[in-house]
Structures are given as C-alpha cells and as structure tokens.
Write an enzyme that holds these catalytic residues in place. Structure first.
Site, PDB file in Angstrom:
ATOM      1  CD  GLU A  44     -99.239  51.689 -30.915  1.00 33.69           C
ATOM      2  OE1 GLU A  44    -100.092  50.844 -31.246  1.00 33.69           O
ATOM      3  OE2 GLU A  44     -99.251  52.266 -29.819  1.00 33.69           O
ATOM      4  CG  ASP A  59     -94.885  49.413 -28.386  1.00 36.96           C
ATOM      5  OD1 ASP A  59     -95.893  50.102 -28.171  1.00 36.96           O
ATOM      6  OD2 ASP A  59     -94.930  48.186 -28.665  1.00 36.96           O
ATOM      7  CE  LYS A 109    -101.272  52.990 -26.756  1.00 42.48           C
ATOM      8  NZ  LYS A 109    -100.255  52.101 -27.342  1.00 42.48           N
ATOM      9  CG  ASP A 132    -100.526  46.153 -32.950  1.00 47.26           C
ATOM     10  OD1 ASP A 132    -100.503  45.240 -32.104  1.00 47.26           O
ATOM     11  OD2 ASP A 132    -100.050  47.284 -32.730  1.00 47.26           O
TER      12      ASP A 132
HETATM   13  P1  ADP Z   1     -99.859  45.838 -26.130  1.00 46.38           P
HETATM   14  O1  ADP Z   1    -101.275  45.425 -26.086  1.00 46.38           O
HETATM   15  O2  ADP Z   1     -99.494  46.637 -24.935  1.00 46.38           O
HETATM   16  O3  ADP Z   1     -99.437  46.447 -27.408  1.00 46.38           O
HETATM   17  P2  ADP Z   1     -98.232  43.450 -26.740  1.00 46.38           P
HETATM   18  O4  ADP Z   1     -98.206  43.693 -28.184  1.00 46.38           O
HETATM   19  O5  ADP Z   1     -96.930  43.237 -26.068  1.00 46.38           O
HETATM   20  O6  ADP Z   1     -98.969  44.550 -25.877  1.00 46.38           O
HETATM   21  O7  ADP Z   1     -99.156  42.165 -26.504  1.00 46.38           O
HETATM   22  C1  ADP Z   1     -99.387  41.664 -25.255  1.00 46.38           C
HETATM   23  C2  ADP Z   1    -100.255  40.442 -25.358  1.00 46.38           C
HETATM   24  O8  ADP Z   1     -99.571  39.445 -26.119  1.00 46.38           O
HETATM   25  C3  ADP Z   1    -100.554  39.835 -24.009  1.00 46.38           C
HETATM   26  O9  ADP Z   1    -101.921  39.501 -23.918  1.00 46.38           O
HETATM   27  C4  ADP Z   1     -99.707  38.582 -24.000  1.00 46.38           C
HETATM   28  O10 ADP Z   1    -100.317  37.549 -23.235  1.00 46.38           O
HETATM   29  C5  ADP Z   1     -99.699  38.205 -25.461  1.00 46.38           C
HETATM   30  N1  ADP Z   1     -98.552  37.366 -25.806  1.00 46.38           N
HETATM   31  C6  ADP Z   1     -97.239  37.640 -25.628  1.00 46.38           C
HETATM   32  N2  ADP Z   1     -96.478  36.621 -26.044  1.00 46.38           N
HETATM   33  C7  ADP Z   1     -97.331  35.661 -26.496  1.00 46.38           C
HETATM   34  C8  ADP Z   1     -97.160  34.353 -27.056  1.00 46.38           C
HETATM   35  N3  ADP Z   1     -95.947  33.827 -27.197  1.00 46.38           N
HETATM   36  N4  ADP Z   1     -98.262  33.669 -27.399  1.00 46.38           N
HETATM   37  C9  ADP Z   1     -99.487  34.190 -27.240  1.00 46.38           C
HETATM   38  N5  ADP Z   1     -99.725  35.403 -26.723  1.00 46.38           N
HETATM   39  C10 ADP Z   1     -98.656  36.136 -26.356  1.00 46.38           C
HETATM   40 MG    MG Z   2     -98.813  47.350 -28.968  1.00 45.68          MG
END
Ligand code: ADP
Ligand code: MG
Length: 651
Positions: free
Chosen positions: A179, A13, A74, A205
């Site tokens: 995704e 991912d 991205k 998402d």
């Molecule tokens: P992407 O945007 O690259 O798809 P993710 O789905 O991994 O990334 O999401 C990342 C975001 O999720 C970040 O802003 C991170 O701070 C937030 N995040 C990760 N774990 C938690 C949590 N336990 N509680 C709240 N926010 C979270």
């Molecule tokens: Mg993502």
C-alpha cells in the site's frame, strides 16, 4: 458484457474497512464510483435469508443484522485461528468465528436457512468481485486483470491468501503490491523528476481500524523500505467510539437513561457519529440528530471540532508516538524527509494533519512537503491503477521510467542447528530475487532432508514465523556425499518458491509453500471458485425475485389508483369494480404473508391481475373510441395510452 477484445487492468485497494477501485487509461487515473455514487465501498458482506449483500447495502443493514454482517476479513486473512491477534479480534466482533481442524479461522453465518462457514479468503473474494463489478459497470468491459494492494507488513501467508481471494473472485492477479508503495507511485515518486537523486518519503496511512507508517527511500527509481511501524487497532473506528461514549454519557445526563446496553441504539449512534466526524473535517461544528434513539426518545446535540479533538487527544498523540518511533527506526532525521504522504480516510481529520505539520515542522520554506493533493482514501487505489496500467503493457511517456521494483518486508531464512535462523534474504532485498545454497546430510543413509523456512528479524527461529517445511526423500548414501543445491526464489509478489536438485542422485523438485496449514489447497480454491459462481447465480435469482415482487406491487397499486380515479369510476360497472377490488385485495393480502415467495409466484399473481384488468381496459378503450390500437395502462394520473400488444389482444 460488451467490448469483447478490449482489455483493461484495474487497481484495487482492498481495505480493512473500505475498498477503492481505480483505472488508468492513456496515463490518466480515474477513481470509479460505485452504484451508490460513492468513491469507496465498505469491505462488508451481509447475509440475510436468501440474500447476499456486498458493500454499501451490507453496511447499511448492519444494525439490524449484526451476526450475519461480516467486516474486517482483512484482519483474518492468512492468519491462524490461534494467532493472538485473531483471538483478541474475535472477542470484539458481533459475528462468530471458529477455528477448523487446520487452525484456519472460519466465519460462521446463516445463509439460506443454513449455517455456512466461510474463510476470510472467500469473504474478501466477494468484496473483490464487487469492486470488479463496479469497474465493469463503469467501463462497459469485462475486467480480469488486477493489481491488489496489501499492507507493507503482510507476510508471505497473508500475501498468498490475498492472491487466492483474487483467484476465487475469478480475477487474474497480476501483482500484489504494498500500500505505501502504491501511494508513493500515485504521487509519482519514482518517475521523473523524482528519480534523480535520493528522495526520502514518509507514508502516514490512518484508515478505519489501523495505522500504518513507513519510511521509503527512492533512489534512481529503486524503492527501499527503511522502516515500517503502526498499530493494528488505531483508526477511524476508535475516533467514532470516543464520540459514541461521549454521547452515551450526555444521553444519560439529559434523559436519565443508559443506552450502553442497547446494541441497536449504539449501532445507530455509531453510524451517526461517523457522519458527524466526516463533517467536522470540513466544518468547525455540526449537529447530531437521531430520531427515537431509545424508548421513543429523540437525541440531538451540537458538537464542535474542538470537542472532537479533545475527545481523541490521547489517540492522536498515540499516532504521533508511532510516527516518531518509525522515523527513529529509519535512521533518517525528520528534517531529511522530503515528502509526508497522507493516506487513509482518517488523515482528513484536521487535527491529525496539524500534528504532522508540527512534527515535521512543515512550512512554505521547509524542505519537507505535505502531499495531500490526491484524496487520502483513494491514493492507494490510484497508485495500484498506474501499476496495473504499466503491467498490462500499456505505453505512456508519463510512466516511462517507472521501475516498479519492491523489496521483501521481512527477512527470510532457514532453521539451522540449535534453532538459529540463517538468513537467506535479509529484509529490504529487492524482488524478484533468487539465491542458491548447497546442503548435505549429517547422518549415514539419511532417508530424507527437511528444510524449515521462517520469516522475521529474530535470531532464533522459534521467535519468527514458520512459513513452511519442505521434506524430500533421498537415496541412502554416506554422510557429506549428496550435494543438494537448493534454489530459493522470491517472485514479484514477494511469494517464496523453492527448487532442489542433486544431479548424481537424480533429484529435481520444485516446491511452493503449501504445507503451511493456513493456506488453501488448489482443490479448495477450485471449489470456492465454483461456489462463488453459485453465489453469483443466487444473487441474480434474488434480484429477479425482488424485481418481480416490485412489479406486482406496483401493478396492484396502479390498478387501485385507476378505479379510484373519479373520471374512470363512473365508466365502470359494479361488477367490474368488484372484480378489480377483489383481485387487488387478494394480491395485497398474499404479499403481506408471502415474504419469501419465488419469482414465478409473483409473476403468476401478476398474470392473475392482468387477466382481470386487461379485458376491462380494452373494453373501455373500444367504448371510448380510441380504437384497438391502444390500451390504457394504469398510471398514477388516470391512464396513459400505449400501443397494445398481441398478447393483450389475445387475452
Ligand atoms: P481502510 O481502513 O479500509 O484502509 P480508509 O482509508 O478508506 O479505509 O479509511 C476509512 C476511515 O476513514 C473510516 O473510519 C472513515 O470514517 C474515515 N474517514 C473517511 N472520510 C473521512 C473524513 N472526511 N474525515 C474523517 N474521517 C474520514
Ligand atoms: Mg487503507
């Protein structure tokens, strides 16, 4: 890497803020932890002097190296520099992005004392290479085959560029999948028993910087995207920023000092706020503590989940408006949604889950279920790994009926008279697919034919996205005579190809979309693959240099500890003590000024130290009667006896 002969395919991912890699073995999925023990890795690359850092290391140095720490690649991939989305993003980034002659965005960094320009494909390839390295370290195998995920709204150019990024990283990209589809696969929506009858699934998402929502229907194994929606600037970073603004105000109130103009303090505060946010997903209150935040003043404050929710109230409601619109677009009543799937790290926020539960009226009696048994930020990689497992020809009863067929997210068509779009493949056409159209000429002795291909849902092509124009020459002939058979094909990745034939005129051509200026040419990809190898060698060189520096430093400290040991000091002559002191002083002084020395320099100083030290140690052992079979190596507590080596005896 060991394990030659074995082949394992992985799922990646490749996220805007975080990436995740997973593997499926014998039908069981495993999320792979990185070298820091984390299950997701920041999609971040940093350059500092001659060092290149990827992932956590890059993320952790962002505060001190903002202009050379690259994230959000991205958002740039497959886009033109003049794209309004790129233009607005560029204003917010601390690093520099310029447009090249082909209107392709180029990221500008300082690396090895030179200004270097990187494409978004190259930066993404570095993140992909890191994810591969993480998988290889875990599996003890060489990994080449991979499934990479992209957002459902990614157009042809963004998909192609993602594929190119994989190629630059030396990966064999088996498939690019959406995704939301990957997340749905993770929950097994198109495996038994779900594929009996119809199932409506809502995928929510919420990641680091984006919200992507989609309604998918699964009908006897076929996946249909009913509607997609979202916001390209709504996600975890916005929640962090809301908290940062709150604490900046509090700092001003408490300490009469405005830190909003201090980028370093803001960066540190933001990192702390992200941590606090994660804690608030579990605890109802927590404390933020930062030492010397500004002008030597420490900062500490208590924040509750209720306060966090209040700060982000309007953003959370914005999310729900997008949900409502997507459901309306899908034409499916929300009570007929069977599953609401949580994807993305930000869906761990309790309030976000509560709002979804309220909106879909989820309770133990309702038809709608909230799917959160798989970690939200891992669900996409989880599904990609299953997909990779199946594509690599592995058999497993569990996934027997998985059809893995996707649809194209946008309509694809050609420009006809008056700029009207004639749709060849309506959106949601199951892929791979192909269609034939017959064209002819409109003027006598026409020299060439041009076909312009667009994607989008608008009636006129000027409002849609131009994918490319195909021009080919034809021999002179009267109007209406040539029968040009054009075959349009969309492959498994949703990427378009074209072939044109005219039997009587001897025309037989195949095209890929290459005259879209934003795309990398084959030669450019080739060059980038070679450069990626070069950067990898540079990384190894740098790592060896750091190891040599550490080894020298450790050796010098151990020597100093050794002569300061009360048991030993009495056994050394004045001259010996002086020699050791002079040698270590020389090295410490040299280390202070030579920050950028090379591996052989550190090794050379290390041999100088051992030429002073070894004879003294060897002599001592002989005197002590330990015999020449052992030599004392300096350790923190006196010396430990280790078998002597030939080189030591000879020196
Ligand atoms: P992407 O945007 O690259 O798809 P993710 O789905 O991994 O990334 O999401 C990342 C975001 O999720 C970040 O802003 C991170 O701070 C937030 N995040 C990760 N774990 C938690 C949590 N336990 N509680 C709240 N926010 C979270
Ligand atoms: Mg993502």
């Amino acid at each position: 890497m060991s394990g030659i002969g074995k082949k394992v395919a992985i799922g990646i991912d490749l996220g805007t803020t975080y990436s995740c890699v997973a593997v499926c073995k014998k039908g069981e999925v495993e999320i792979i932890v990185n070298d820091q023990g984390n299950r997701t890795t920041p999609s971040c690359v940093a350059f500092k002097n001659s060092e290149r850092m990827i992932g956590d290391a890059a993320f952790n140095t962002a505060a001190s190296n903002p202009t050379n720490t690259i994230f959000d690649a991205k958002r740039l991939i497959g886009r033109k520099f003049s794209d309004p989305i790129v233009q607005s993003d560029v204003k917010l980034w601390p690093f520099k992005v310029i447009g090249d002659l082909n209107d392709k965005p180029m990221i500008v960094v300082n690396y090895n004392d030179e200004e270097k320009h990187f494409t978004a494909e190259e930066i993404s390839s570095m993140v992909l290479a890191k994810m591969r390295e993480i998988a290889e370290a875990f599996l003890g195998l060489t990994v080449e085959d991979v499934v990479i995920t992209v957002p459902a709204y990614f157009n042809d150019s963004q998909r192609q560029s993602t594929r190119d990024a994989g190629a630059i990283a030396g990966l064999n990209v088996m498939r690019i999948i959406n995704e939301p589809t990957a997340a749905a696969i993770a929950y097994g929506f198109n495996t038994k028993p779900f594929n009996h009858g119809c199932r409506n699934v809502f995928i929510f998402d919420l990641g680091g910087g984006t919200l992507d929502v989609s309604v998918l229907t699964f009908e006897n194994g076929d996946i249909n995207v009913k509607a997609i929606g979202g916001d390209t600037h709504l996600g975890g970073q916005d929640f962090d920023n809301a908290m940062v603004n709150h604490f900046v105000k509090e700092f001003l109130r408490k300490h009469k000092n405005d830190i909003s103009g201090d980028p370093r303090a803001i960066r540190r505060l933001k990192t702390a706020c992200e941590r606090v946010k994660r804690i608030l997903s579990v605890n109802s209150e927590t404390t933020i503590e930062i030492e010397c935040l500004n002008q030597g003043t420490d900062f500490s404050s208590l924040i509750s989940r209720a306060k966090f929710d209040d700060l982000n109230k309007s953003l959370f409601y914005q999310c729900m408006e997008i949900v409502e619109k997507c459901i309306a677009d899908s034409g499916i009543n929300k009570s007929n949604i069977h599953d609401v799937v949580l994807v993305g790290g930000s869906t761990r926020i309790v309030k976000v889950q509560d709002l979804l539960v309220d909106f879909f009226e989820i309770n133990e009696h309702s038809r709608t279920k909230l799917c959160k048994s798989i970690n939200a930020d891992e669900a996409v990689a989880y599904g990609a790994a299953i997909h990779a497992f199946i594509l690599s020809g592995e058999l497993c009863e569990k996934f027997q009926d998985l059809t893995l067929r996707e649809v194209n997210p946008l309509s694809i068509g050609i420009k006809t008279q008056w700029g009207i779009m004639k749709t060849i493949f309506p959106r949601n056409t199951m892929i791979p697919t192909n269609k034939e159209e017959v064209f002819t000429t409109t003027i006598p002795n026409q020299k060439f034919v041009a076909i312009s291909i667009y994607e989008g849902e608008r009636k006129t092509t000027k409002d849609n996205n131009l994918l490319g124009t195909f021009r080919f020459e034809i021999p002179p002939c009267p109007v209406d005579v040539p029968q040009l058979v054009v075959n349009f094909q969309i492959d498994n990745d949703g990427i378009l190809q074209l072939s044109v034939s005219e039997k009587d005129l001897g025309i037989d051509k195949r095209f890929k979309i290459v005259n879209n200026k934003g795309r990398l040419s084959k030669e450019e990809i080739e060059r980038m693959i070679n450069e990626a190898e070069k950067y990898k060698d540079e990384d190894i060189r740098h790592r060896k240099k750091v190891e040599a520096r550490n080894a020298l430093e450790k050796y010098a400290y151990n020597m100093r500890d050794f002569i300061n040991d009360p048991d030993i000091i009495s056994k050394l002559s004045l001259k010996e003590k002086e020699n050791i002191n002079n040698a270590t002083d020389l090295v410490f002084k040299w280390l202070d000024v030579n920050v950028v020395a090379e591996q052989q320099d550190f090794e050379c100083y290390r041999s100088i130290l051992s030429s002073v030290f070894d004879p003294i140690v060897i002599k001592m052992i002989k005197d002590e009667g330990h015999g020449v079979q052992a030599v004392a190596l300096p350790g923190r507590r006196g010396f430990k006896v280790t078998p002597i080596t030939d080189t030591m005896l000879n020196s």
